[in-house]
Design a protein around this motif. Structure first.
Motif, mmCIF file in Angstrom:
data_model
loop_
_atom_site.group_PDB
_atom_site.id
_atom_site.type_symbol
_atom_site.label_atom_id
_atom_site.label_comp_id
_atom_site.label_asym_id
_atom_site.label_seq_id
_atom_site.Cartn_x
_atom_site.Cartn_y
_atom_site.Cartn_z
ATOM 1 N N GLY A 77 0.782 -1.231 0.000
ATOM 2 C CA GLY A 77 0.000 0.000 0.000
ATOM 3 C C GLY A 77 0.811 1.276 0.000
ATOM 4 O O GLY A 77 0.249 2.362 0.172
ATOM 5 N N GLN A 78 2.142 1.191 -0.211
ATOM 6 C CA GLN A 78 2.988 2.377 -0.193
ATOM 7 C C GLN A 78 4.006 2.319 -1.330
ATOM 8 O O GLN A 78 4.244 1.269 -1.914
ATOM 9 N N SER A 79 4.594 3.490 -1.601
ATOM 10 C CA SER A 79 5.670 3.574 -2.579
ATOM 11 C C SER A 79 6.987 3.689 -1.820
ATOM 12 O O SER A 79 7.094 4.462 -0.864
ATOM 13 N N TRP A 80 8.009 2.942 -2.282
ATOM 14 C CA TRP A 80 9.267 2.869 -1.552
ATOM 15 C C TRP A 80 10.430 3.291 -2.434
ATOM 16 O O TRP A 80 10.436 3.058 -3.640
ATOM 17 N N GLY A 81 11.414 3.908 -1.805
ATOM 18 C CA GLY A 81 12.624 4.291 -2.507
ATOM 19 C C GLY A 81 13.839 3.978 -1.660
ATOM 20 O O GLY A 81 13.724 3.481 -0.532
ATOM 21 N N LEU A 82 15.012 4.274 -2.186
ATOM 22 C CA LEU A 82 16.270 4.005 -1.495
ATOM 23 C C LEU A 82 17.096 5.273 -1.419
ATOM 24 O O LEU A 82 17.308 5.934 -2.426
ATOM 25 N N VAL A 83 17.533 5.616 -0.221
ATOM 26 C CA VAL A 83 18.499 6.699 -0.050
ATOM 27 C C VAL A 83 19.792 6.064 0.441
ATOM 28 O O VAL A 83 19.775 5.071 1.168
ATOM 29 N N HIS A 84 20.918 6.636 0.016
ATOM 30 C CA HIS A 84 22.196 6.034 0.395
ATOM 31 C C HIS A 84 23.301 7.068 0.394
ATOM 32 O O HIS A 84 23.178 8.153 -0.182
ATOM 33 N N GLN A 85 24.391 6.711 1.065
ATOM 34 C CA GLN A 85 25.577 7.549 1.087
ATOM 35 C C GLN A 85 26.409 7.270 -0.162
ATOM 36 O O GLN A 85 26.104 6.382 -0.941
#
Length: 243
Positions: A77-85
């Motif tokens: 039920g959600q949209s997901w993303g990736l944050v990274h160094q």
């Protein structure tokens, strides 16, 4: 003096090489409890050799799955993303998620409650550079022991393979050979008799394996990939198009 330097050099060479520390990936509890992260991460590790440790969403980490980032996939039920160094390995994971095999992996997951995930295709994705750092000598031994009962691996077992199964040299000639080997456990008939530690689910007690189970670790598969990467491809003439 020369003797002292020789001793010092010998001691230095004998010291164990410190393995590169695993990247930490912060995973929201909803993704962890659904089994999605545990499904996704080992498959990336098998494909690339990059080690990732999953941690809680509130812990320090070099990468983080979150709803506050450009969308990579949707699920629960959600949209997901990736944050990274700015770690090249983290960038590699981000690129893999948007690659064809990454999207297929995302969409092949199915949660116990039936929930599925949908991958988002990027407009342009740089190819993921693949490295095979496994033990090639061990890879040959494992290939013969685990795969040689069906496939011709090399001259050692050229009379023992099954006629209906392609040899390693033929598979190596295919454009997607690395994908086929890295995900062989998902391709029929392998799921019915293959167990990879921390990757595959246990066999269904009501559906016992039809043959002696093939049991291996992720390190075993990495070694096999390293071995196969060095096999001369068979000359197949015109390009083959296999389903």
């Amino acid at each position: 003096m020369r003797h002292v330097l020789t001793v010092v050099l010998a001691i230095w060479l004998a010291l164990p090489v410190r393995a590169e520390e695993a990247l930490r990936l912060a995973v929201p509890e909803v993704l962890e409890s659904a089994g999605f992260a545990g499904y996704l991460v080992p498959r990336f590790a098998l494909k690339t050799g990059v080690r990732i440790t999953r941690v809680g969403e509130a812990e320090a980490a070099e990468m983080r799955l979150t709803t506050d980032a450009p969308v990579v996939f949707g699920g629960l039920g959600q949209s997901w993303g990736l944050v990274h160094q700015d770690d090249p390995r983290a960038q590699r994971f981000a690129e893999w998620l948007r690659s064809e095999i990454g999207r297929k992996t995302i969409e092949s997951f199915k949660a116990p409650d039936g929930s599925v995930f949908v991958a988002v295709k990027a407009r342009a994705v740089a190819p993921v550079a693949l490295e095979y750092d496994g033990d090639r000598i061990a890879g040959e031994r494992l290939s013969l022991a685990l795969c040689g009962r069906c496939h011709v691996v090399n001259e050692t077992n050229r009379m023992d393979g099954m006629g209906a199964t392609p040899s390693f040299a033929v598979l190596r000639a295919l454009g997607d050979w690395d994908d086929r080997f890295a995900t062989f456990h998902l391709r029929n008939p392998h799921p019915s008799f293959t167990q990879i530690a921390d990757v595959t689910d246990p066999f269904d007690p009501t559906l016992p394996p039809p043959i002696v189970p093939l049991e291996m670790t992720q390190a075993d598969l990495e070694a096999i990939l390293a071995y196969v990467s060095g096999i001369p491809p068979a000359d197949l003439g015109a390009p083959l198009h296999l389903q």
